[in-house]
Enzyme design. Sequence first.
Site, PDB file in Angstrom:
ATOM      1  N   ARG A  12      64.353 -69.859 -43.551  1.00  0.00           N
ATOM      2  CA  ARG A  12      65.714 -69.991 -44.057  1.00  0.00           C
ATOM      3  C   ARG A  12      66.315 -68.692 -44.569  1.00  0.00           C
ATOM      4  NH1 ARG A  12      63.751 -74.885 -44.333  1.00  0.00           N
ATOM      5  NH2 ARG A  12      61.936 -73.626 -44.681  1.00  0.00           N
ATOM      6  N   THR A  13      65.603 -68.005 -45.448  1.00  0.00           N
ATOM      7  CA  THR A  13      66.238 -66.900 -46.165  1.00  0.00           C
ATOM      8  C   THR A  13      66.649 -65.777 -45.216  1.00  0.00           C
ATOM      9  OG1 THR A  13      64.942 -67.531 -48.084  1.00  0.00           O
ATOM     10  CG2 THR A  13      65.990 -65.382 -48.179  1.00  0.00           C
ATOM     11  N   LYS A  69      50.900 -49.241 -39.652  1.00  0.00           N
ATOM     12  CA  LYS A  69      50.098 -48.058 -39.279  1.00  0.00           C
ATOM     13  C   LYS A  69      49.766 -47.232 -40.514  1.00  0.00           C
ATOM     14  CE  LYS A  69      52.534 -47.588 -34.874  1.00  0.00           C
ATOM     15  NZ  LYS A  69      53.585 -46.773 -34.268  1.00  0.00           N
ATOM     16  N   ARG A  74      62.012 -58.918 -48.607  1.00  0.00           N
ATOM     17  CA  ARG A  74      61.104 -59.938 -49.156  1.00  0.00           C
ATOM     18  C   ARG A  74      59.708 -59.352 -49.109  1.00  0.00           C
ATOM     19  NH1 ARG A  74      60.436 -66.267 -47.573  1.00  0.00           N
ATOM     20  NH2 ARG A  74      62.194 -66.318 -49.003  1.00  0.00           N
ATOM     21  N   HIS A 134      63.651 -65.104 -56.932  1.00  0.00           N
ATOM     22  CA  HIS A 134      64.320 -65.382 -55.658  1.00  0.00           C
ATOM     23  C   HIS A 134      65.780 -65.686 -56.021  1.00  0.00           C
ATOM     24  CE1 HIS A 134      65.123 -66.523 -51.675  1.00  0.00           C
ATOM     25  NE2 HIS A 134      64.149 -67.372 -51.430  1.00  0.00           N
TER      26      HIS A 134
END
Length: 294
Positions: free
Chosen positions: A49-50, A77, A99, A127
């Site tokens: 969703r986000t 890497k 995120r 959040h």
Amino acid sequence: MRHLISTKDLSKDEILEVFSKAREFLDEKPRTLLKGKSITTIFFENSTRTLSSFETAAKRLDAKVLRLDVSRSSSSKGETLYDTAANLDAMNPNAIVVRHQHSGVPESLARYVNCPVLNGGDGKHAHPTQALLDLFTIYEHFKADVEGKRVLIVGDIKNSRVAASNIELLTRFNLDISLVAPPHFMPNLDIKKTYNIKEAVEHADIIISLRTQTERHQKQIYGSLKDYANDFCINKDLIKDKNLIVLHPGPVHRNIDISDEVLADKRCLVLKQVSNGVAIRMAVLLKLILGEER
Ligand code: NCD
């Protein structure tokens, strides 16, 4: 430079401004308010969703979106987050949405870049856009009459950044919060707590159900999710015909967090939260990006 790392970064008045902008955007029409701007999304943790909500929001405002594919980027890497950030920054985005599984990463990133950073969820910490869209959904449902409304937060509260942000934000808007969870999911906070869900639901106007955050548990704490569901699933038996609304940030564990029947009930606003989320993220992107230029 303004960032959105936690809900505390916006004052009550600013949040109400964001809500009125978001209300305009509920018509879902494309706009050109961010034409010529570019927004980078970097999601180090899974999201359905986000990520899509932020990208839809950016595109509906005519911004360009650059999604950094973390699995293929140089982070895998061994490049440090800060070198990745500095390189992204050199491409001059107008905002970065991040995120990360670790609390604090968006805040540190914000110190290294020259554009607003928006937190799309960091560890158990915060959040902010989820809490804003939750409050907006409540606000719209109760036609702004939210003071004193009784909110019951149910589930793995201790491990949930959504709960943490909602507790901060909803308390500031004078909603009356109670927490209900098994002891190992209960945070050590000075908020009303109860272990009896049946009794708690009696007094609730709003239920916010949360997913058990199994990925954040060091070991399996509940016997099984089914045992948890027996005690805490939001089902018809529990909410009967009560006049209340049910929210959940998603992803929902069907019949563990909320029953099929309640998910299909018109008091369950889960999909409304998703559409409101795009409008809220449009309003927030606009505020942070254009606010800087004024
Ligand atoms: C939440 C999250 O990732 O914090 N989901 C979301 O953003 N809508 C909640 C969760 O994962 O349970």
